[in-house]
Design a protein around this motif. Structure first.
Motif, PDB file in Angstrom:
ATOM      1  N   ILE A   1      -3.447   4.149   0.132  1.00  7.61           N
ATOM      2  CA  ILE A   1      -4.629   4.589   0.901  1.00  7.61           C
ATOM      3  C   ILE A   1      -4.551   6.104   1.109  1.00  7.61           C
ATOM      4  O   ILE A   1      -3.474   6.673   1.303  1.00  7.61           O
TER       5      ILE A   1
ATOM      6  N   ASP B   1     -10.283   7.760   2.027  1.00 10.04           N
ATOM      7  CA  ASP B   1     -10.670   6.382   2.370  1.00 10.04           C
ATOM      8  C   ASP B   1     -11.006   6.281   3.852  1.00 10.04           C
ATOM      9  O   ASP B   1     -11.886   5.508   4.253  1.00 10.04           O
TER      10      ASP B   1
ATOM     11  N   ILE C   1     -10.303  -2.067   0.927  1.00 10.66           N
ATOM     12  CA  ILE C   1     -11.482  -1.351   0.433  1.00 10.66           C
ATOM     13  C   ILE C   1     -12.574  -2.329  -0.006  1.00 10.66           C
ATOM     14  O   ILE C   1     -13.716  -2.252   0.442  1.00 10.66           O
TER      15      ILE C   1
END
Ligand code: NI
Length: 257
Positions: A70, A74, A40
């Motif tokens: 995750i 995302d 990220i």
């Protein structure tokens, strides 16, 4: 000019001199760099660097070792970043069974989801595959129909056999070649480079990692690519300039530039 298809200049090891180092690239023959997201935060940083420097492009993705925790949101976020003008690839994504810090089923799930995003957005994919040759290939084959002229993506830091290299080339992938080619134990990779047509190879650093010999213990940067280029030129029996020109052309085809 030299095209570095895979680097991580947002790494904290560049905090002390990032700007001056990046500003020295052009005078050292480095034309373009793809800053690769591996999670990220590094994906956010890849986008920022691509916005700040005109010669830097971004790849957006979640590295297999970063897949735990995750969520689908995302992935929606990744997809939105994939639509940005300077985003040229999805990745790095793939499978890494080397240290087993992430559950294999979770790795596979998010690898396949990122391949879907690549397909939906029409972007190439940057594959990270370590000690996971068979599972990676099985998944890739589900997503791509063989096309030796294709530019579906790149197998970054290629570490497998000549046989597996041939399968990827046939499928329409490029091989990313970096510092390992200069290592004393890089003989297997030298055989792969020897057996692979030069129009299927691209240069990469994976900076700050995998610094070529004779600087193996230093922090890597695109400035060290000349040692990789010299080695490929030697193996292929062509000039360094030819290696630079052809791999740059390959990289631009790969990233649709
Ligand atoms: Ni990397």
């Amino acid at each position: 000019m030299i095209f570095d298809t895979h680097a991580h200049y947002s790494d904290s090891s560049f905090d002390i001199d990032r700007h001056s180092l990046l500003m020295s690239m052009e005078e050292n023959g480095i034309g373009n760099i793809v800053e690769v997201g591996a999670g990220i935060n590094s994906t956010k940083n890849a986008i920022s660097l691509s916005e700040k420097y005109n010669f830097i492009y971004a790849a957006v993705g979640i590295h297999p070792q970063e897949t735990e925790g995750i969520k689908e949101t995302d992935m929606e976020w990744l997809k939105s970043l994939a639509l940005k003008e300077k985003t040229v690839a999805i990745g790095e994504t793939g499978l890494d069974y080397h240290r087993d810090s992430a559950d294999r089923q979770i790795q596979k799930k998010w690898f396949m989801r990122q391949l879907e995003i690549a397909r939906e957005t029409g972007l190439p994919v940057i594959i990270h595959s370590r000690d996971a040759a068979e599972d990676t290939l099985n998944i890739i084959k589900k997503f791509y129909k063989a096309n030796p002229e294709g530019a579906y993506g790149v197998v970054h830091c290629f570490s497998y056999s000549t046989e597996i290299a041939k399968i990827y080339i046939n499928l329409g992938f490029y091989l990313g070649i970096g510092g390992v080619i200069t290592f004393k134990n890089g003989r297997k990779l030298a055989e792969v480079v020897s057996a692979t047509p030069i129009n299927r190879l691209v240069l990469e650093t994976d900076a700050p990692y995998l610094t070529p010999e004779p600087y193996r213990n230093d922090r890597n940067s695109s400035l060290y690519l000349k040692y990789v280029i010299e080695k490929i030129a030697e193996i292929k029996g062509i000039s360094c300039k030819e290696v630079i020109d052809i791999t740059e052309k390959n990289a631009k085809k790969l990233y649709r530039l």
